[in-house]
Write a protein that holds these residues in place. Structure first.
Motif, mmCIF file in Angstrom:
data_model
loop_
_atom_site.group_PDB
_atom_site.id
_atom_site.type_symbol
_atom_site.label_atom_id
_atom_site.label_comp_id
_atom_site.label_asym_id
_atom_site.label_seq_id
_atom_site.Cartn_x
_atom_site.Cartn_y
_atom_site.Cartn_z
ATOM 1 N N GLN A 1 0.703 -1.056 -0.041
ATOM 2 C CA GLN A 1 0.057 -0.123 0.164
ATOM 3 C C GLN A 1 0.891 1.234 -0.191
ATOM 4 O O GLN A 1 1.846 1.308 0.648
ATOM 5 N N ARG A 2 0.538 2.392 -0.917
ATOM 6 C CA ARG A 2 1.205 3.473 -0.827
ATOM 7 C C ARG A 2 -0.065 4.553 -0.567
ATOM 8 O O ARG A 2 -1.293 4.341 -0.736
ATOM 9 N N TRP A 3 0.403 5.882 -0.282
ATOM 10 C CA TRP A 3 -0.690 6.791 -0.189
ATOM 11 C C TRP A 3 -1.732 6.341 0.926
ATOM 12 O O TRP A 3 -2.692 6.650 0.377
ATOM 13 N N ALA A 4 -1.382 6.140 2.005
ATOM 14 C CA ALA A 4 -2.221 5.668 3.021
ATOM 15 C C ALA A 4 -3.456 4.786 2.327
ATOM 16 O O ALA A 4 -4.500 4.542 2.838
ATOM 17 N N GLY A 5 -2.863 3.869 1.488
ATOM 18 C CA GLY A 5 -3.635 2.683 1.213
ATOM 19 C C GLY A 5 -4.605 3.132 -0.044
ATOM 20 O O GLY A 5 -5.295 2.204 -0.713
ATOM 21 N N LEU A 6 -4.360 4.187 -0.580
ATOM 22 C CA LEU A 6 -5.129 4.858 -1.907
ATOM 23 C C LEU A 6 -4.658 4.153 -3.216
ATOM 24 O O LEU A 6 -5.427 4.010 -4.063
ATOM 25 N N GLN B 1 -5.017 8.393 8.564
ATOM 26 C CA GLN B 1 -3.750 8.547 7.656
ATOM 27 C C GLN B 1 -2.710 8.689 8.691
ATOM 28 O O GLN B 1 -1.488 8.334 8.428
ATOM 29 N N THR B 2 -2.863 10.064 9.424
ATOM 30 C CA THR B 2 -1.696 10.254 10.266
ATOM 31 C C THR B 2 -1.801 9.965 11.702
ATOM 32 O O THR B 2 -1.190 10.444 12.590
ATOM 33 N N GLY B 3 -2.703 9.081 11.868
ATOM 34 C CA GLY B 3 -2.984 8.180 13.345
ATOM 35 C C GLY B 3 -2.796 6.879 13.095
ATOM 36 O O GLY B 3 -2.056 6.293 12.582
ATOM 37 N N THR B 4 -3.612 6.240 13.841
ATOM 38 C CA THR B 4 -3.607 4.821 14.031
ATOM 39 C C THR B 4 -4.649 4.156 12.891
ATOM 40 O O THR B 4 -5.824 4.881 12.651
ATOM 41 N N LYS B 5 -4.092 3.050 12.318
ATOM 42 C CA LYS B 5 -5.193 2.356 11.462
ATOM 43 C C LYS B 5 -5.659 1.249 12.215
ATOM 44 O O LYS B 5 -4.976 0.388 13.000
ATOM 45 N N ILE B 6 -7.066 1.360 12.304
ATOM 46 C CA ILE B 6 -7.986 0.336 13.028
ATOM 47 C C ILE B 6 -8.634 -0.661 12.155
ATOM 48 O O ILE B 6 -8.778 -0.547 10.881
ATOM 49 N N THR B 7 -8.658 -2.119 12.656
ATOM 50 C CA THR B 7 -9.290 -2.953 12.067
ATOM 51 C C THR B 7 -10.543 -3.810 12.944
ATOM 52 O O THR B 7 -10.360 -4.858 13.058
ATOM 53 N N PRO B 8 -11.292 -2.840 13.769
ATOM 54 C CA PRO B 8 -12.289 -3.597 14.469
ATOM 55 C C PRO B 8 -13.371 -4.250 13.986
ATOM 56 O O PRO B 8 -13.495 -4.165 12.578
ATOM 57 N N ASP B 9 -13.818 -5.036 14.516
ATOM 58 C CA ASP B 9 -15.414 -5.668 14.035
ATOM 59 C C ASP B 9 -16.325 -4.688 13.946
ATOM 60 O O ASP B 9 -17.252 -4.655 13.061
ATOM 61 N N LEU B 10 -16.308 -3.598 14.912
ATOM 62 C CA LEU B 10 -17.321 -2.658 14.798
ATOM 63 C C LEU B 10 -16.422 -1.190 15.148
ATOM 64 O O LEU B 10 -15.884 -0.946 16.216
ATOM 65 N N TYR B 11 -16.949 -0.357 14.480
ATOM 66 C CA TYR B 11 -16.315 0.981 14.515
ATOM 67 C C TYR B 11 -17.545 1.886 14.574
ATOM 68 O O TYR B 11 -18.499 2.005 13.375
ATOM 69 N N LEU B 12 -18.169 2.550 15.845
ATOM 70 C CA LEU B 12 -19.064 3.458 15.810
ATOM 71 C C LEU B 12 -18.582 4.927 15.963
ATOM 72 O O LEU B 12 -18.167 5.416 16.558
ATOM 73 N N CYS C 1 -19.111 8.686 15.894
ATOM 74 C CA CYS C 1 -19.923 9.490 16.414
ATOM 75 C C CYS C 1 -19.410 11.151 15.894
ATOM 76 O O CYS C 1 -18.594 11.446 16.509
ATOM 77 N N GLY C 2 -20.271 11.839 15.445
ATOM 78 C CA GLY C 2 -19.892 13.233 14.997
ATOM 79 C C GLY C 2 -18.543 13.158 14.188
ATOM 80 O O GLY C 2 -17.871 14.404 14.490
ATOM 81 N N ILE C 3 -18.375 12.329 13.479
ATOM 82 C CA ILE C 3 -17.220 12.507 12.633
ATOM 83 C C ILE C 3 -17.713 12.432 11.105
ATOM 84 O O ILE C 3 -18.531 11.680 10.626
ATOM 85 N N SER C 4 -17.276 13.368 10.233
ATOM 86 C CA SER C 4 -17.757 13.500 9.057
ATOM 87 C C SER C 4 -17.288 12.565 8.016
ATOM 88 O O SER C 4 -17.928 12.354 6.946
ATOM 89 N N GLY C 5 -16.001 12.160 8.067
ATOM 90 C CA GLY C 5 -15.481 10.828 7.260
ATOM 91 C C GLY C 5 -14.606 11.408 6.046
ATOM 92 O O GLY C 5 -14.668 11.076 5.087
ATOM 93 N N ALA C 6 -13.763 12.487 6.550
ATOM 94 C CA ALA C 6 -12.580 12.953 5.317
ATOM 95 C C ALA C 6 -11.771 11.604 5.069
ATOM 96 O O ALA C 6 -11.738 11.014 5.865
ATOM 97 N N ILE C 7 -11.464 11.890 3.872
ATOM 98 C CA ILE C 7 -10.400 10.785 3.321
ATOM 99 C C ILE C 7 -9.366 10.357 3.965
ATOM 100 O O ILE C 7 -9.165 9.207 4.578
ATOM 101 N N GLN C 8 -9.033 11.305 4.865
ATOM 102 C CA GLN C 8 -7.636 11.080 5.539
ATOM 103 C C GLN C 8 -8.160 10.336 7.094
ATOM 104 O O GLN C 8 -7.312 9.442 7.609
ATOM 105 N N HIS C 9 -9.343 10.521 7.275
ATOM 106 C CA HIS C 9 -10.011 9.856 8.797
ATOM 107 C C HIS C 9 -10.263 8.446 7.935
ATOM 108 O O HIS C 9 -9.996 7.542 8.844
ATOM 109 N N PHE C 10 -10.758 8.398 6.884
ATOM 110 C CA PHE C 10 -11.284 6.840 6.313
ATOM 111 C C PHE C 10 -10.050 5.976 6.073
ATOM 112 O O PHE C 10 -9.935 4.666 6.253
ATOM 113 N N ALA C 11 -8.887 6.415 5.917
ATOM 114 C CA ALA C 11 -7.789 5.813 5.314
ATOM 115 C C ALA C 11 -7.432 4.993 6.573
ATOM 116 O O ALA C 11 -6.906 3.864 6.460
#
Ligand SMILES: Cc1cc2nc3c(=O)[nH]c(=O)nc-3n(C[C@H](O)[C@H](O)[C@H](O)COP(=O)(O)OP(=O)(O)OC[C@H]3O[C@@H](n4cnc5c(N)ncnc54)[C@H](O)[C@@H]3O)c2cc1C
Length: 336
Positions: free
Chosen positions: A146-151, A267-278, A280-290
């Motif tokens: 993966q490069r560019w945060a998985g893009l 992208q500049t934080g931790t990558k998570i792989t949970p069974d459930l991500y809840l 709350c009040g997050i827009s879902g910018a591409i850098q967060h979604f990465a």
């Protein structure tokens, strides 16, 4: 081929990300056996716990033939961990008739950091966040990473006397061997590290405090700007506790100083792989979604139905999180 796999712990269990890495390592070893390396756990987890895990059927089931338990490293110290790996690698390379070995780790912050140090110590190239690795003619490895945060995915050839690679944490499923495996052989290893190797060392750890880490938690309750304040996170923390998970946050939250950067997903934080991500009040910018695209299920709570997180979630709740969360907590408390 001797394949070492760095195994990390999540609390007092083998981290799921490491089981994924071990699955890829097993494929690379292709029948010749995989050696798993288990290090001294983070502060708060005793060596006997690590030794018990090393001998457990779980590591053998995922591909470990030999398990090396390294003692004396005093918690997480990236350069010291790398030094220990370098010694094992050196021994494997100098054994008569040995072929080019490989060292694999999960693409976690620790896995990438330790292998980068190992590359610096040995002068070997390191490929981070691989999704596939296959031995090819001429002793090289064909890798996809993966490069560019998985893009985007890059195909590359790793041509080195020994391959160092980390496995993207959301790319390979953890799969035990199809047939039952013999118990792994456990070896106690002590390495000689200098004071310089221990200069950078973790003083505290979430796992040591009894909780799961963000990178490997099965449930993550995420909070963004919509939470409104540092105090607003109390309900998310209670929810995470009731669900047996941890809290993760968006960058706005860390920029505001509501929560530390160690809790940031993206992208500049931790990558998570949970069974459930809840979320709350997050827009879902591409850098967060990465950072959360590897979640198996996403539930989003947002006042804006057109927010990207809402359109990409499995379930979306249109509403004010300050009304939805108390209702959710009340019903969970009643069940508990
Ligand atoms: C190079 C770079 C790297 C980055 N790395 C990261 C990263 O790793 N992680 C990351 O998260 N961001 C990262 N960002 C920032 C990213 O672009 C966004 O700015 C950030 O993710 C937005 O955070 P947010 O969703 O909390 O805030 P906003 O985008 O402001 O969204 C807040 C959301 O909350 C909703 N909301 C408001 N009030 C309520 C309420 N009462 N109830 C329910 N919903 C409500 C709103 O409708 C909105 O959708 C990066 C940016 C750059 C340029």
């Amino acid at each position: 081929m001797t394949v070492f796999c760095l195994v990390e712990l999540d609390g007092e269990a083998v981290a799921d990300a490491s089981l994924r890495a071990l699955t890829l390592a097993r494929g690379l070893a292709s029948g010749s056996g995989t050696a798993a390396v288990v290090f001294v756990a983070p502060p708060g987890v005793d060596l006997p716990v690590v030794s018990e895990l090393a001998a457990s059927a779980e590591l053998a089931a995922y591909g470990a033939g030999d398990v090396y338990v390294v003692s004396g490293l005093n918690g997480y110290a990236p350069q010291a961990w790398a030094r220990a790996l370098a010694e094992l690698l050196q021994a494997a390379t100098s054994a008569p008739g040995s072929s080019a070995p490989a060292v694999v780790a999960a693409g976690t912050e620790r896995g990438n950091e330790v292998l980068a140090h190992l590359g610096a110590i040995t002068g070997l190239p390191m490929a981070a966040n691989c999704v596939a690795a296959v031995p090819a003619d001429g002793g090289v490895l064909d890798i996809v990473r993966q490069r560019w945060a998985g893009l985007l995915l890059e195909e590359a050839v790793l041509d080195a006397p020994a391959a160092l690679l980390t496995v993207a944490i959301d790319a390979v499923a953890a799969e035990p061997r199809p047939v039952a495996a013999a118990a792994a052989v456990v070896h106690a290893v002590s390495v000689s590290v200098s004071d310089a190797d221990l200069v950078v060392r973790a003083a505290e750890s979430a796992a040591g405090a009894g909780g799961a880490s963000l990178a490997t938690a099965r449930v993550v309750v995420g909070g963004g700007r919509g939470v409104g304040s540092a105090a607003g996170f109390a309900s998310l923390e209670e929810l995470a506790e009731l669900l047996g998970g941890v809290v993760g946050v968006s960058r706005v939250v860390t920029s505001e100083g509501w929560r530390p950067h160690s809790m940031q997903v993206g992208q500049t934080g931790t990558k998570i792989t949970p069974d459930l991500y809840l979320a709350c009040g997050i827009s879902g910018a591409i850098q967060h979604f990465a950072g959360c695209a590897g979640a198996k299920h996403i539930i989003a709570i947002n006042t804006d139905p057109s927010a990207p997180m809402m359109t990409r979630a499995d379930y979306a709740i249109v509403g004010d999180l300050h009304e939805v969360l108390p209702a959710l907590l009340e019903s969970l408390r009643a069940r508990a």
